[in-house]
Motif scaffolding. Sequence first.
Motif: not given
Lengths: 127, 377
Positions: A33-37, A39-40, A42, A58, A60-65
Amino acid sequence: MTDLTALKYTAEHEWIALDGDVATVGITAYAADKLGDVVFVELPAVGSTVTAATVVGEIESTKSVGELYAPLTGEVLEINEAVVDDPSLVNADPFGAGWLVKLTVDPAAVADLLDRDAYISLTGGAE
Amino acid sequence: MTELRTTALHDRHEALGASFTDFGGWLMPVRYSSDLAEHHAVRTAAGLFDISHMAEFLVEGPEAGAFLDYALAGRLSAMTDDQAKYSLVLDADGGIIDDVIVYRHNPERLMVVANAGNRAAVAEAFAERSQSFDVDIDDATDHIALVAVQGPASQEILQATPGIVDLSAALGDLKYYRMAHARFAAPGEEPVPMHVGRTGYTGEDGFELYIRASSAPALWDALLAAGEPLGLVPAGLAARDTLRLEAGMPLYGHELSRDIVPAQAGLGRVVAVDKDDFVGKSGLAAVVTPDAPVLVGLACEGRRAGRAGYAVFDATDAETPVGEITSGALSPTLGHPIAMAFVPPAASAPGTTLFIDVRGTRIPATVTDLPFYRRNK
């Protein structure tokens, strides 16, 4: 549905389900939930050895890693290819279909991880 | 630490289950459900944004236009009534203090909308620059709420929203960067004035609605109720950021700063260099050099995105970076990573291959014209 009370946790927001000497690892709903969506992702190579508390992947969300830490030392038995293909599974079902890796570990080491109550107090009520 | 400010719509955001973040000193909704769902809703239907943290300065008086010509980079005195215009507040050296939208209500009343984080800097600049002009400047930020409806269904949603009355122009006739005067009546209440700008920050058709703060919750509720059947969802800052990046729109603190002059950011057209005098004019002449880095778009394959602060190289084995990413994300609409970066002019031609250092791995990126995404009109 995963029995959350049977899980162990780390302060890095991973959960661990132990079955014999195989630990299934994912990130918690709180972390997703903190990360957001997402999207990737690894993930470490199958057959590689990972060391507890080191970065092995890793998220990755839309906003952060976000970094994926190995909660335990062990060998990577399997990675969740479904999540590699569809990272949104991490958000949709973090404790189930969104699992990330399975490790062969020393079961005794699991006892040192956080239990559910300790993790929930760490996050201020979320899991 | 100072307490974060909240907008008039804060309880609406909480009721909708929003996650919050500090943005320019304000506690603002970052997402309600999912960044991606909100992003796609704006591209395919519509999103509802609370952007009340933006700062509004009312500039009134016989010399309002002349003052803004001196205080801003553009020729604001040449605006027509009910027009909106993008402009810049420059410092004496030509660096960018803020980017703003100016609305002209009439020749003696214009409204400048500034970024939340730059409110104090703009207020200070305006106070200094207005001294020899017959003009009153009122920081009305605390009294004005701002709600944006963005997306292809925006017009239909506003037309379906009860309480929006007395429009000075039919929405269908309202062109991009024009505004209408209107009133909004909450159920059982007297109508209050509202300004409807056909403006936005997402690359879509849309409207920005300025209304007194106390009436904003009723407007929000009316828009959501009327818009939900048409696909409207509340959308947060996370979606707003990926939308504006796809649309190639600069974000202050990322693409724009006091260390950047307008031409570097591709905003040379915003500066009316032939104006008699304006703050920044002499500095611009001195600062703009042929080798100053310029803002470009970068497009990558795969899914790993370069992000703000990541170094850009001109070869896989180069030791010294040629530039740095200012904003970057995996584009939800396009499906591949996109970024904006400042690079030397020699590396700025579309089609040039550069390399982004993504946490130790150099990923090829192609210099691309901005915007990355352009809606079908």
